[in-house]
Design a protein around this motif. Structure first.
Motif, mmCIF file in Angstrom:
data_model
loop_
_atom_site.group_PDB
_atom_site.id
_atom_site.type_symbol
_atom_site.label_atom_id
_atom_site.label_comp_id
_atom_site.label_asym_id
_atom_site.label_seq_id
_atom_site.Cartn_x
_atom_site.Cartn_y
_atom_site.Cartn_z
ATOM 1 N N GLY A 116 -11.662 8.579 -20.506
ATOM 2 C CA GLY A 116 -9.760 7.329 -20.338
ATOM 3 C C GLY A 116 -9.011 7.744 -18.983
ATOM 4 N N ALA A 117 -9.658 8.531 -18.139
ATOM 5 C CA ALA A 117 -9.205 8.683 -17.016
ATOM 6 C C ALA A 117 -8.671 7.373 -16.048
ATOM 7 N N PHE A 118 -8.867 6.336 -16.082
ATOM 8 C CA PHE A 118 -8.223 5.117 -15.621
ATOM 9 C C PHE A 118 -8.177 4.126 -16.564
ATOM 10 N N VAL A 119 -7.486 3.977 -17.814
ATOM 11 C CA VAL A 119 -7.255 3.642 -18.805
ATOM 12 C C VAL A 119 -6.127 2.309 -19.061
ATOM 13 N N GLY A 120 -5.591 2.925 -17.799
ATOM 14 C CA GLY A 120 -4.590 2.069 -17.720
ATOM 15 C C GLY A 120 -4.253 1.123 -15.834
ATOM 16 N N TYR A 156 -6.926 24.235 -4.227
ATOM 17 C CA TYR A 156 -6.863 25.086 -5.447
ATOM 18 C C TYR A 156 -7.553 23.598 -6.238
ATOM 19 N N GLU A 157 -7.551 23.242 -7.246
ATOM 20 C CA GLU A 157 -8.333 22.038 -8.151
ATOM 21 C C GLU A 157 -7.440 21.432 -9.148
ATOM 22 N N SER A 158 -7.772 19.874 -8.837
ATOM 23 C CA SER A 158 -6.827 18.708 -9.635
ATOM 24 C C SER A 158 -7.126 18.544 -10.696
ATOM 25 N N LEU A 159 -6.448 18.971 -11.708
ATOM 26 C CA LEU A 159 -6.776 18.349 -13.191
ATOM 27 C C LEU A 159 -6.717 17.264 -13.100
ATOM 28 N N VAL A 160 -7.237 16.909 -13.690
ATOM 29 C CA VAL A 160 -7.442 14.921 -14.129
ATOM 30 C C VAL A 160 -7.464 15.032 -15.971
ATOM 31 N N ARG A 161 -5.974 14.037 -16.344
ATOM 32 C CA ARG A 161 -6.019 14.173 -17.639
ATOM 33 C C ARG A 161 -6.092 12.350 -18.018
ATOM 34 N N PRO A 162 -6.286 12.455 -19.310
ATOM 35 C CA PRO A 162 -7.247 10.937 -19.873
ATOM 36 C C PRO A 162 -5.616 10.209 -19.130
ATOM 37 N N ASP A 163 -5.588 8.675 -19.516
ATOM 38 C CA ASP A 163 -4.872 8.851 -18.624
ATOM 39 C C ASP A 163 -3.472 8.609 -17.309
ATOM 40 N N GLN A 164 -4.393 9.498 -16.556
ATOM 41 C CA GLN A 164 -3.792 9.607 -15.092
ATOM 42 C C GLN A 164 -2.983 9.288 -14.597
ATOM 43 N N PHE A 165 -3.312 8.034 -13.992
ATOM 44 C CA PHE A 165 -2.190 6.918 -13.876
ATOM 45 C C PHE A 165 -1.487 5.841 -14.776
ATOM 46 N N GLY A 166 -1.606 6.232 -15.218
ATOM 47 C CA GLY A 166 -0.601 5.514 -15.984
ATOM 48 C C GLY A 166 -1.049 3.740 -15.841
ATOM 49 N N THR A 167 -0.036 3.038 -16.641
ATOM 50 C CA THR A 167 -0.461 1.234 -16.218
ATOM 51 C C THR A 167 0.276 0.994 -15.511
ATOM 52 N N LYS A 170 0.680 -0.888 0.117
ATOM 53 C CA LYS A 170 -0.399 0.072 -0.258
ATOM 54 C C LYS A 170 0.909 1.357 0.163
ATOM 55 N N LEU A 171 0.450 1.487 -1.265
ATOM 56 C CA LEU A 171 0.968 3.084 -0.769
ATOM 57 C C LEU A 171 0.643 4.455 -0.203
ATOM 58 N N SER A 172 0.660 5.098 0.323
ATOM 59 C CA SER A 172 -0.703 6.340 1.224
ATOM 60 C C SER A 172 0.205 7.751 0.794
ATOM 61 N N CYS A 173 -0.399 8.517 0.143
ATOM 62 C CA CYS A 173 0.266 10.173 -0.586
ATOM 63 C C CYS A 173 -0.760 11.076 -0.446
ATOM 64 N N ASN A 174 -0.100 12.193 0.569
ATOM 65 C CA ASN A 174 -0.827 13.046 0.995
ATOM 66 C C ASN A 174 0.137 14.172 -0.073
ATOM 67 N N LEU A 175 -1.067 15.127 -1.172
ATOM 68 C CA LEU A 175 -0.937 15.656 -2.394
ATOM 69 C C LEU A 175 -1.169 16.983 -1.925
ATOM 70 N N LYS A 176 -0.879 18.312 -2.542
ATOM 71 C CA LYS A 176 -1.557 19.526 -2.304
ATOM 72 C C LYS A 176 -2.643 19.324 -4.225
ATOM 73 N N THR A 177 -2.298 18.661 -4.648
ATOM 74 C CA THR A 177 -2.872 18.428 -6.018
ATOM 75 C C THR A 177 -2.886 17.120 -7.034
ATOM 76 N N LEU A 178 -3.429 16.793 -7.158
ATOM 77 C CA LEU A 178 -3.113 15.643 -8.901
ATOM 78 C C LEU A 178 -2.142 16.142 -9.365
ATOM 79 N N GLN A 179 -1.975 17.027 -9.585
ATOM 80 C CA GLN A 179 -0.556 16.992 -10.665
ATOM 81 C C GLN A 179 0.250 17.252 -9.647
ATOM 82 N N THR A 180 0.718 16.791 -8.561
ATOM 83 C CA THR A 180 1.351 16.746 -8.144
ATOM 84 C C THR A 180 1.496 15.241 -7.677
#
Length: 349
Positions: free
Chosen positions: A104-108, A73-84, A39-49
């Motif tokens: 396709g936000a979670f396509v991978g 701050y708004e988090s911007l989600v792009r297609p394939d945001q999390f990679g494979t 399990k990887l737990s991360c505290n972020l400012k936004t999803l851009q980081t």
């Protein structure tokens, strides 16, 4: 102009470098790794980081991402945001303020089984709402649990859930949904991208939570594409109208929660096809009318809560509970009852 002391200059540059590294680390992520559970737990400012630069992310089975609940701050989600991430089976995104989940936000994430995206947007401006698209959940054909609660969602495109054919649990509580038909589980015979073999039927869906939205009615065929639902939660809405055939086709329904709505009456044949119902919650409405055969056919009902309504003694005829032979828990508190008839519970064992 005097010369700068070389030692002072070195110290200044070193300090700036250290500050830069600290700031970069704060901007990227503050992550912790639990090797036993992967399990990887991360505290972020936004999803851009996000945690893409953390080596363990490739081996994670569980990824828990939490944005600052104090940040605007708004988090911007792009297609394939999390990679494979082929090992990932659970993804939680909490407190990230997301307006748009693109196609396709979670396509991978092909092996994902559990997905939770909660922005807690109701605590912020009502003008910030989350929007999904027809292919937002593309490639999530192994998803079993989907939690999109507290995002100010107005509805789902008709075919969004077609990408999750084995979905078992759907949580849409605390959004802005005004009609049950707006979540894509209504067969209106003209769904785009639907196939002739009925690919949009969610035959495995067992739990649906629509509590604390703005739903005003529950009509026939509203959930016709999910006939296997066992637990339906409509608590805390604005429902004042129930149609006679609203539960038609929901043969497996065992728990129905209609508490904290605006119901003054229940149609006499509303439960006619709900003979597998075991738990029924009707508390905190304005029920004042109750037909003698309202609960006829509920042979398997174990729990009935009708507290905090406007029921009077003359409405509780000796036949109203006569068919509830398996009933073991009944709550009639906080009504306007002056007496209980001797024959009211004659058929209860």
């Amino acid at each position: 102009m005097g010369l700068v002391n070389p030692i002072s200059l070195v110290l200044l540059v070193s300090g700036l470098l250290l500050l830069g590294r600290w700031t970069l680390a704060q901007d990227i992520a503050d992550c912790s790794w639990e090797p036993l559970t992967a399990k990887l737990s991360c505290n972020l400012k936004t999803l851009q980081t996000g945690p893409a630069v953390i080596p363990q992310v490739e081996n994670s089975k569980i990824l828990d991402m939490r944005c600052s609940d104090l940040s605007l701050y708004e988090s911007l989600v792009r297609p394939d945001q999390f990679g494979t991430l082929s090992n990932l089976d659970t993804l939680t995104v909490d407190y990230c303020k997301i307006r748009n989940l693109p196609d396709g936000a979670f396509v991978g994430l092909r092996n994902l089984k559990r997905l939770s995206v909660q922005g807690h947007l109701s605590a912020w401006s009502g003008s910030m709402t989350m929007q999904l698209h027809a292919n937002t959940l593309k490639n999530l054909d192994r998803l079993e649990q989907l939690d999109l609660s507290d995002n100010n969602i107005w509805g789902l495109p008709p075919t969004t859930l077609c990408k999750t054919p084995i979905l078992r649990s759907l949580n849409l509580t605390r959004n802005n949904i005004v009609e049950v038909s707006e979540i894509g589980l209504t067969d209106n015979n003209n769904l785009e991208d639907s196939s002739e073999d009925g690919e949009c039927q969610l035959l495995h869906l067992k739990v649906l939570d629509l509590s604390y939205n703005k739903i005003s009615s529950f009509l026939p065929r509203d959930l016709s594409l999910a006939p296997g639902i066992r637990e339906l939660n409509l608590r805390g809405n604005r429902i004042s109208v129930l149609a006679d055939q609203s539960l038609t086709g929901l043969w497996s329904l065992s728990s129905l929660d209609l508490a904290s709505n605006q119901l003054a009456a229940v149609p006499p044949t509303f439960f006619a096809q709900a003979n597998n119902l075991q738990k029924l919650f009707l508390e905190n409405n304005t029920l004042s009318l109750l037909a003698p055969d309202t609960f006829a056919g509920l042979d398997n009902l174990l729990l009935l809560n009708m507290s905090r309504n406007a029921l009077t003694s003359h409405m509780l005829t000796d036949s109203v509970f006569s068919g509830l032979s398996k009933l073991v828990a009944l709550d009639l508190s906080h009504n306007s009852l002056s007496r209980i008839g001797q024959g009211l519970f004659r058929n209860q064992t």
